[in-house]
Structure formats: structure tokens, C-alpha cells
Design an enzyme around this catalytic site. Structure first.
Site, PDB file in Angstrom:
ATOM      1  N   ASP A 170       0.864  -1.191   0.000  1.00 40.36           N
ATOM      2  CA  ASP A 170       0.000   0.000   0.000  1.00 40.36           C
ATOM      3  C   ASP A 170       0.895   1.234   0.000  1.00 40.36           C
ATOM      4  O   ASP A 170       2.078   1.157   0.368  1.00 40.36           O
ATOM      5  CB  ASP A 170      -0.923   0.027   1.225  1.00 40.36           C
ATOM      6  N   SER A 171       0.305   2.369  -0.378  1.00 40.85           N
ATOM      7  CA  SER A 171       1.039   3.630  -0.315  1.00 40.85           C
ATOM      8  C   SER A 171       1.409   3.954   1.135  1.00 40.85           C
ATOM      9  O   SER A 171       2.359   4.688   1.373  1.00 40.85           O
ATOM     10  CB  SER A 171       0.177   4.748  -0.893  1.00 40.85           C
ATOM     11  N   CYS A 173      -4.082  -1.507  -2.418  1.00 42.69           N
ATOM     12  CA  CYS A 173      -4.261  -0.058  -2.548  1.00 42.69           C
ATOM     13  C   CYS A 173      -5.078   0.137  -3.816  1.00 42.69           C
ATOM     14  O   CYS A 173      -4.671  -0.292  -4.900  1.00 42.69           O
ATOM     15  CB  CYS A 173      -2.893   0.610  -2.688  1.00 42.69           C
ATOM     16  N   THR A 210      -5.765   2.914  -5.344  1.00 43.93           N
ATOM     17  CA  THR A 210      -5.167   3.892  -6.247  1.00 43.93           C
ATOM     18  C   THR A 210      -4.105   3.222  -7.117  1.00 43.93           C
ATOM     19  O   THR A 210      -4.072   3.409  -8.336  1.00 43.93           O
ATOM     20  CB  THR A 210      -4.564   5.059  -5.429  1.00 43.93           C
ATOM     21  N   GLU A 241      -4.358   9.391   7.997  1.00 38.84           N
ATOM     22  CA  GLU A 241      -2.896   9.352   8.147  1.00 38.84           C
ATOM     23  C   GLU A 241      -2.433  10.272   9.280  1.00 38.84           C
ATOM     24  O   GLU A 241      -1.428  10.029   9.919  1.00 38.84           O
ATOM     25  CB  GLU A 241      -2.203   9.761   6.833  1.00 38.84           C
ATOM     26  N   CYS A 251     -11.258   2.446  -0.747  1.00 40.06           N
ATOM     27  CA  CYS A 251      -9.919   2.906  -0.373  1.00 40.06           C
ATOM     28  C   CYS A 251      -9.606   2.178   0.921  1.00 40.06           C
ATOM     29  O   CYS A 251     -10.432   2.142   1.840  1.00 40.06           O
ATOM     30  CB  CYS A 251      -9.904   4.413  -0.156  1.00 40.06           C
ATOM     31  N   THR A 252      -8.422   1.591   0.971  1.00 44.25           N
ATOM     32  CA  THR A 252      -8.122   0.709   2.108  1.00 44.25           C
ATOM     33  C   THR A 252      -7.854   1.492   3.400  1.00 44.25           C
ATOM     34  O   THR A 252      -7.687   0.894   4.451  1.00 44.25           O
ATOM     35  CB  THR A 252      -6.932  -0.213   1.758  1.00 44.25           C
ATOM     36  N   HIS A 253      -7.820   2.808   3.322  1.00 47.85           N
ATOM     37  CA  HIS A 253      -7.718   3.618   4.543  1.00 47.85           C
ATOM     38  C   HIS A 253      -9.084   3.798   5.220  1.00 47.85           C
ATOM     39  O   HIS A 253      -9.147   4.068   6.416  1.00 47.85           O
ATOM     40  CB  HIS A 253      -7.200   5.017   4.213  1.00 47.85           C
TER      41      HIS A 253
HETATM   42  N1  DGL Z   1      -5.030   3.245   0.551  1.00 49.80           N
HETATM   43  C1  DGL Z   1      -5.031   3.812  -0.773  1.00 49.80           C
HETATM   44  C2  DGL Z   1      -6.215   3.278  -1.574  1.00 49.80           C
HETATM   45  O1  DGL Z   1      -6.759   2.219  -1.262  1.00 49.80           O
HETATM   46  C3  DGL Z   1      -5.039   5.309  -0.876  1.00 49.80           C
HETATM   47  C4  DGL Z   1      -4.103   6.077  -0.066  1.00 49.80           C
HETATM   48  C5  DGL Z   1      -3.398   7.157  -0.818  1.00 49.80           C
HETATM   49  O2  DGL Z   1      -4.017   8.107  -1.319  1.00 49.80           O
HETATM   50  O3  DGL Z   1      -2.191   7.005  -0.871  1.00 49.80           O
HETATM   51  O4  DGL Z   1      -6.595   3.897  -2.523  1.00 49.80           O
END
Ligand code: DGL
Length: 274
Positions: A11-12, A74, A76, A159, A193-195
Site C-alpha cells: 500500500d502507499s 491499494c 489507487t 494518516e 480505499c483501504t484507509h
Molecule cells: N489506501 C489507498 C487506496 O486504497 C489510498 C491512499 C493514498 O491516497 O495514498 O486507494
């Protein structure tokens, strides 16, 4: 064939840990290696080319660690880099290895959840602008209507540990209103989005009655289990020691302090220079 290795999860930043948590719960026998590119997160506001270059570098790193299978946990990166890596790079880099994303397995299953045939997708600007969910859901469920809303403030809120504040309430309400203004028929809202699972209780609190919220961890884990069963040539190259190790491109102290909120337990990371 090269030596066996752990399954890579990327992931990012921290978000992919919400997916790894479910994968480990469903498939505890395997070894996993997690990389968060925290030094360059967020990816969600970056261009296609940048997300592709960053993700490719990380995938190459996983291959150097001996992984035969890498999951881009992720959205994205799955939206902006996966296809190019699969189609252009893999053959040259490591023809027998595989890179999978989270958009396809989620799109495949979403039809099981909606009754009205209208779903809402909440994601980063990058994921929404790529149109990947619209394209993938159309392939599996042509009758399902997809409405999208980009929530650019949600990843920074998570974050920066602001996800339980009034500021979070403001941005959650705003984007849910924008989504439902597109159609009141939406009955299933996907956290693409995994966040976002960290914002789940607040999102639920602002969600209109009768609407359901879907996050990806369990879906992706079930899809991985199925993939490993169908691909013994990959499965047999994944080590089974029940171990998970964690790497970050940024400060290990920050990573270890944040990671437990996403992963559900304390982790000890190592720093990596790509
Ligand atoms: N966790 C990422 C996703 O699932 C996005 C986080 C980012 O913007 O870096 O899209």
C-alpha cells in the site's frame, strides 16, 4: 524455479494493513511481507505516471525479497498501475510471478450485495477519475448503476490521526451528501480505499437509514484464497511459516506507532530504501 518466498502486500501507506489483517485471519499458514510507501504517500492525488513509477519500484522490491505473488492492497495503485505492470512489465521482470489488485475482486462480488442495483463508490481522486470501478463492475454486473464520489480529505484525516474529530464528521457528511445527491436509489456504499475502514463508525453514523457499507478486506482475502486454490504453480512457491514482516519507506517509529490502529496489533517495522 527460484526459491519460494512470502506473499507481498503493498500500500502507499497504512491502509493496506486493513486488508492484510483479513488475509492473515483467513489464510494464517502463509508468510507475508508488507511494504508501506509512507515516504511518498498519499498516492491518491498523484498523476498516473507517478503512481505507476512508484508502484513498479515497490513491486520490483517485493520480487527482490523473493515474493512470487504481490497484492496491491491499494485501490489507487490498482487503478493506476496494475494493468501496465501486468501487461508491460511482468513479462520482462519476472514472467512466472504475479501481481494482483483489489478492484477486480471487489467488483466481482458487489452484485451480491445490492438489491436496488445502484451502488456508491467512495475513493481517492485517483481511483474515481480512473473510472476503474465503473468499468470493472460493468463487466461483471452490467445492470448495476455505479455512482462515485472522490473524498480527497479522508486519507489525510486517517494518516494524521484526525479520524475521530469533528473535522472528520464534516468531511464525511459532505461527501456522503454529494454521493446520495446523485441518486437516492444507492443501497450499497463501497469503501473503495483501504484507509477508509478506520472511518467506518463515523461513516455509519452519517449514512442514511437502510443503506449498507462494504469494506474490502474480507472480499480480497476470500478472493486470494480462491486464487491460490486455482493456481497451484503460484501457491507452491509461497512459504508457509505463519510469519508477517513489515517494511516502510519512511520512519519506522511512526509506522510502528500508527500501524496497530490499522492492523489490530502492535507491529515492528524495518526501514527500506527503494
Ligand atoms: N489506501 C489507498 C487506496 O486504497 C489510498 C491512499 C493514498 O491516497 O495514498 O486507494
Amino acid at each position: 524455479m527460484a526459491d519460494k518466498g512470502p506473499i507481498g502486500v503493498f500500500d502507499s501507506g497504512y491502509g493496506g494493513l486493513t486488508v492484510l489483517k483479513e488475509i492473515v485471519a483467513q489464510l494464517p499458514a502463509y508468510d507475508y511481507i508488507y511494504l508501506g510507501d509512507n515516504a511518498r504517500a498519499p498516492y491518491g492525488t498523484r498523476s498516473f505516471e507517478t503512481v505507476y513509477q512508484y508502484t513498479l519500484q515497490c513491486v520490483e522490491w517485493f520480487f527482490r525479497q523473493g515474493c512470487h505473488l504481490v497484492i496491491l492492497a491499494c485501490n489507487t495503485a490498482s487503478a493506476k498501475a496494475l494493468r501496465s505492470i501486468q501487461q508491460n512489465d511482468l513479462q520482462q521482470l519476472a514472467p512466472g510471478k504475479r501481481v494482483l489488485g483489489v478492484i477486480r475482486p471487489t467488483s466481482e462480488r458487489i452484485g451480491e450485495y445490492t438489491r436496488s442495483g445502484s451502488v456508491g463508490v467512495l475513493g481517492t481522486k485517483g481511483t474515481v477519475q480512473s473510472g476503474s470501478y465503473v468499468i470493472e463492475i460493468e463487466k461483471f454486473h452490467p445492470a448495476v448503476k455505479v455512482y462515485q464520489e472522490a473524498c480527497p480529505m479522508w486519507v489525510p484525516l486517517v494518516e494524521n490521526n484526525e479520524y475521530e474529530t469533528e473535522g472528520a464528521d464534516y468531511f464525511i457528511q459532505k461527501h456522503l451528501q454529494n454521493l446520495f445527491a446523485q441518486s437516492e436509489e444507492i443501497d450499497t456504499v463501497l469503501l473503495a480505499c483501504t484507509h477508509y475502514p478506520l472511518l467506518r463508525s463515523k461513516i455509519e453514523a452519517h449514512l442514511p437509514q437502510g443503506k449498507q457499507l462494504l469494506s474490502q478486506g474480507e472480499i480480497v482475502a476470500a478472493s486470494l484464497q480462491d486464487y491460490l486454490q486455482r493456481h497451484p504453480e503460484i501457491e507452491s512457491n509461497c512459504t508457509k511459516g505463519g510469519k508477517a514482516s513489515f517494511y516502510t519507506t519512511d520512519s519506522t517509529e511512526d509506522f510502528d506507532n500508527h500501524a496497530s490502529r490499522f492492523y489490530g496489533k502492535q507491529v515492528r517495522s524495518e526501514h527500506v530504501n527503494l
